[in-house]
Write a protein that holds these residues in place. Structure first.
Motif, PDB file in Angstrom:
ATOM      1  N   THR A 273      30.532  32.725  46.693  1.00  0.00           N
ATOM      2  CA  THR A 273      31.276  32.510  45.449  1.00  0.00           C
ATOM      3  C   THR A 273      32.721  32.187  45.797  1.00  0.00           C
ATOM      4  N   ILE A 274      33.099  30.916  45.660  1.00  0.00           N
ATOM      5  CA  ILE A 274      34.488  30.573  45.941  1.00  0.00           C
ATOM      6  C   ILE A 274      35.379  31.252  44.896  1.00  0.00           C
ATOM      7  N   GLY A 275      36.646  31.469  45.255  1.00  0.00           N
ATOM      8  CA  GLY A 275      37.604  32.005  44.295  1.00  0.00           C
ATOM      9  C   GLY A 275      37.510  33.483  44.038  1.00  0.00           C
ATOM     10  N   SER A 276      36.496  34.156  44.599  1.00  0.00           N
ATOM     11  CA  SER A 276      36.350  35.589  44.345  1.00  0.00           C
ATOM     12  C   SER A 276      37.443  36.402  45.023  1.00  0.00           C
ATOM     13  N   ASP A 277      38.180  35.785  45.950  1.00  0.00           N
ATOM     14  CA  ASP A 277      39.229  36.506  46.677  1.00  0.00           C
ATOM     15  C   ASP A 277      40.595  36.445  45.990  1.00  0.00           C
ATOM     16  N   TYR A 278      40.668  35.921  44.776  1.00  0.00           N
ATOM     17  CA  TYR A 278      41.948  35.824  44.070  1.00  0.00           C
ATOM     18  C   TYR A 278      42.218  37.015  43.156  1.00  0.00           C
ATOM     19  N   PHE A 279      41.327  37.978  43.130  1.00  0.00           N
ATOM     20  CA  PHE A 279      41.417  39.070  42.165  1.00  0.00           C
ATOM     21  C   PHE A 279      42.740  39.828  42.265  1.00  0.00           C
ATOM     22  N   LYS A 321      28.369  28.996  41.438  1.00  0.00           N
ATOM     23  CA  LYS A 321      28.322  30.439  41.241  1.00  0.00           C
ATOM     24  C   LYS A 321      29.678  30.974  40.783  1.00  0.00           C
ATOM     25  N   PHE A 322      30.743  30.385  41.283  1.00  0.00           N
ATOM     26  CA  PHE A 322      32.086  30.745  40.809  1.00  0.00           C
ATOM     27  C   PHE A 322      32.203  30.499  39.302  1.00  0.00           C
ATOM     28  N   LEU A 323      31.714  29.366  38.831  1.00  0.00           N
ATOM     29  CA  LEU A 323      31.786  29.059  37.402  1.00  0.00           C
ATOM     30  C   LEU A 323      30.947  30.033  36.581  1.00  0.00           C
ATOM     31  N   LEU A 324      29.835  30.498  37.151  1.00  0.00           N
ATOM     32  CA  LEU A 324      29.010  31.492  36.458  1.00  0.00           C
ATOM     33  C   LEU A 324      29.668  32.871  36.459  1.00  0.00           C
ATOM     34  N   ALA A 325      30.450  33.155  37.489  1.00  0.00           N
ATOM     35  CA  ALA A 325      31.115  34.461  37.583  1.00  0.00           C
ATOM     36  C   ALA A 325      32.355  34.557  36.703  1.00  0.00           C
ATOM     37  N   ASP A 409      27.068  41.239  41.382  1.00  0.00           N
ATOM     38  CA  ASP A 409      28.277  41.196  42.206  1.00  0.00           C
ATOM     39  C   ASP A 409      29.386  42.056  41.611  1.00  0.00           C
ATOM     40  N   MET A 410      29.512  42.045  40.293  1.00  0.00           N
ATOM     41  CA  MET A 410      30.533  42.870  39.642  1.00  0.00           C
ATOM     42  C   MET A 410      30.193  44.354  39.757  1.00  0.00           C
ATOM     43  N   ALA A 411      28.913  44.685  39.663  1.00  0.00           N
ATOM     44  CA  ALA A 411      28.506  46.080  39.849  1.00  0.00           C
ATOM     45  C   ALA A 411      28.815  46.537  41.271  1.00  0.00           C
ATOM     46  N   ASP A 412      28.591  45.663  42.249  1.00  0.00           N
ATOM     47  CA  ASP A 412      28.930  45.982  43.633  1.00  0.00           C
ATOM     48  C   ASP A 412      30.434  46.181  43.801  1.00  0.00           C
ATOM     49  N   PHE A 413      31.212  45.362  43.105  1.00  0.00           N
ATOM     50  CA  PHE A 413      32.664  45.486  43.159  1.00  0.00           C
ATOM     51  C   PHE A 413      33.108  46.838  42.628  1.00  0.00           C
ATOM     52  N   ALA A 414      32.532  47.262  41.528  1.00  0.00           N
ATOM     53  CA  ALA A 414      32.887  48.573  40.968  1.00  0.00           C
ATOM     54  C   ALA A 414      32.528  49.687  41.948  1.00  0.00           C
ATOM     55  N   LEU A 415      31.371  49.570  42.587  1.00  0.00           N
ATOM     56  CA  LEU A 415      30.960  50.578  43.565  1.00  0.00           C
ATOM     57  C   LEU A 415      31.937  50.630  44.734  1.00  0.00           C
ATOM     58  N   LEU A 416      32.281  49.477  45.264  1.00  0.00           N
ATOM     59  CA  LEU A 416      33.211  49.436  46.392  1.00  0.00           C
ATOM     60  C   LEU A 416      34.569  50.004  46.000  1.00  0.00           C
ATOM     61  N   MET A 417      35.031  49.682  44.797  1.00  0.00           N
ATOM     62  CA  MET A 417      36.331  50.160  44.352  1.00  0.00           C
ATOM     63  C   MET A 417      36.366  51.685  44.246  1.00  0.00           C
ATOM     64  N   GLU A 418      35.267  52.269  43.825  1.00  0.00           N
ATOM     65  CA  GLU A 418      35.205  53.727  43.695  1.00  0.00           C
ATOM     66  C   GLU A 418      35.376  54.429  45.040  1.00  0.00           C
ATOM     67  N   HIS A 419      35.002  53.755  46.112  1.00  0.00           N
ATOM     68  CA  HIS A 419      35.075  54.359  47.447  1.00  0.00           C
ATOM     69  C   HIS A 419      36.251  53.823  48.270  1.00  0.00           C
ATOM     70  N   TRP A 420      36.974  52.858  47.742  1.00  0.00           N
ATOM     71  CA  TRP A 420      37.913  52.095  48.570  1.00  0.00           C
ATOM     72  C   TRP A 420      39.050  52.949  49.143  1.00  0.00           C
ATOM     73  N   GLU A 421      39.668  53.775  48.336  1.00  0.00           N
ATOM     74  CA  GLU A 421      40.792  54.553  48.857  1.00  0.00           C
ATOM     75  C   GLU A 421      40.340  55.529  49.940  1.00  0.00           C
ATOM     76  N   ALA A 422      39.113  56.042  49.831  1.00  0.00           N
ATOM     77  CA  ALA A 422      38.576  56.887  50.902  1.00  0.00           C
ATOM     78  C   ALA A 422      38.376  56.063  52.169  1.00  0.00           C
ATOM     79  N   LEU A 423      37.973  54.811  52.015  1.00  0.00           N
ATOM     80  CA  LEU A 423      37.765  53.936  53.171  1.00  0.00           C
ATOM     81  C   LEU A 423      39.087  53.566  53.832  1.00  0.00           C
ATOM     82  N   THR A 424      40.114  53.282  53.048  1.00  0.00           N
ATOM     83  CA  THR A 424      41.399  52.932  53.669  1.00  0.00           C
ATOM     84  C   THR A 424      42.013  54.144  54.362  1.00  0.00           C
TER      85      THR A 424
END
Length: 436
Positions: A273-279, A321-325, A409-424
């Motif tokens: 998915t192009i453009g997903s890294d601009y969040f 896929k970017f346009l669908l996202a 993909d958005m559900a995966d993003f939410a999951l990763l975000m919930e754990h992200w500060e513990a990972l950093t």
């Protein structure tokens, strides 16, 4: 001493880019007295990996510069240690999201963020393998010059150094969270041929990247400006603007982020998915964090692989896929724009739980709500004819899976975000040795 991470994620041969970015690392250390961790995150096949090792070994020794070349085995070992240290119950799933088997623009940058934390860096400066630097007065024009001059410093303290300042009232005490420029050369998204073939179809497809509620009077202008960067504007001297930076004015091949941003919120790990890294660019802008927009634009080019049949098909599917996202992403951007300053806590840091909530709320959109959008994209490619018909056929074959994937993909993003500060935090605790 301040240590920064200059990173080049790649999955293809780019020895010339490695040499150029190595020169930028040496410049940064020499001119700004910083330590630079030059990080190449390499997902290339074995013969290309070997060439990259040779290119890195050939870099002239530079005081203050350490070189870190991570192939996928080394990346996986590092991530396993980090997920284990974090105590996450879904360690295997998180590892898959951070190092997927398919191309992910967000995941490769997330890995750079974690390695930068382990190296003790205060910022990440990202470049891309399909880009090079402009020259001026016989010298390369390095974006890191402006990035290091402003990033992480209190906006009010650097206001006088900028050509223009438009920081919002009451935000002068906040540090500069982002510094970025754009690109010159070929379009950042490889759709120039579509534009040449049929301007109406081009406008129809690119228009799907614009939010539905955008006023019609602006829509045409935004379509015309999308993915065009700075056009062919050659560098002729520095011009800088201190302000919340619009994501449409900078490019991810020419961006730097302060660690207080990326240690709290990751990028979406969406695959293909192009453009997903601009969040994060949207998030920093919406939170009214000061940024620095400069005109040290990078030269963008398209690799020969993109011209092959397989490369062409893969890229066009990533664009589709970017346009669908976009409806999911735009739903989040609408919420963050409305939230404004409330995205920050009392220390001025991004509130990851609030952002995660917005991402989870976007999941209320059912996959089939994108059915009309999918049909528009498929018809557009079919009308273009020739090899674009193959894209339309591939879309039709994958209709159900693609519609489900963009939501997943958005559900995966939410999951990763919930754990992200513990990972950093775990990354910082794990640490990595810094040596030449």
């Amino acid at each position: 001493m301040r240590r920064v991470c200059l990173t080049l994620p790649t999955h293809r041969a780019c020895p010339a880019t490695i040499a150029a970015v190595g020169g930028e690392a040496a410049y940064a250390a020499r001119e700004f007295g910083v330590e630079v961790a030059l990080l190449v995150l390499d997902s290339s096949p074995a013969p290309v990996l070997a060439g990259h090792r040779e290119a890195l070994a050939a870099l002239p020794p530079a005081p203050g510069v350490s070189v870190h070349h991570f192939d996928e085995d080394r990346q996986r070992a590092f991530l396993r240690e980090v997920t284990g240290r974090s105590g996450a119950a879904e360690a295997d799933r998180l590892l898959e999201l951070m190092l997927p088997s398919r191309v992910s623009y967000g995941a490769c940058t997330n890995r750079a963020f974690l390695v930068a934390e382990a190296l003790g860096c205060t910022s990440v400066h990202r470049r891309d393998s399909d880009s090079s630097f402009q020259s001026f007065g016989g010298e390369p024009v390095f974006p890191v010059h402006q990035e290091l001059a402003f990033l992480g410093r209190r906006a009010e303290d650097v206001r006088a150094s900028a050509t223009r300042s438009r920081i919002a009232p009451g935000t002068g005490d906040r540090p500069v969270a982002l510094a970025g420029g754009s690109f010159v050369g070929e379009m950042s998204v490889d759709i120039a041929e579509i534009r040449r073939r049929d301007a109406d179809i081009y406008r129809e497809l690119v228009g799907l990247s614009i939010p539905d509620d955008c006023p019609e009077i602006w829509r045409g202008h935004l379509v015309e400006e999308s993915f065009r960067g700075a056009g062919d504007a050659a560098f002729d001297g520095d011009r800088t603007t201190l302000a919340p930076v619009s994501p449409t004015r900078v490019d991810m091949c020419n961006i730097a982020l302060d660690h207080e941003v990326y240690r709290r919120v990751p990028l979406p790990p969406a695959t293909d998915t192009i453009g997903s890294d601009y969040f994060l660019l949207h998030l920093v802008h919406d939170a009214r964090l000061p940024g620095l927009q400069h005109n040290r634009h990078i030269v963008n080019f398209h690799t020969e692989e993109r011209r092959t049949d397989s490369g062409f098909l893969a890229y066009q599917l990533r664009f589709a896929k970017f346009l669908l996202a976009k409806p999911y992403l735009n739903a989040v951007h609408t919420r963050t724009a409305a939230a404004g300053d409330t995205l920050l806590d009392d220390r001025g840091h991004l509130r990851a739980p609030a952002v995660a909530e917005f991402v989870r709320d976007s999941l209320a959109r059912a996959p089939e709500e994108n059915a009309d959008r999918f049909a528009t994209i498929e018809r557009a490619y079919r009308r273009l004819g020739d090899r674009y018909t193959e894209v339309a056929d591939a879309l039709a074959d994958r209709r159900a899976s693609l519609l489900a994937e963009v939501r997943d993909d958005m559900a995966d993003f939410a999951l990763l975000m919930e754990h992200w500060e513990a990972l950093t935090r775990a990354s910082a605790e794990a640490g990595l040795a810094v040596s030449r």
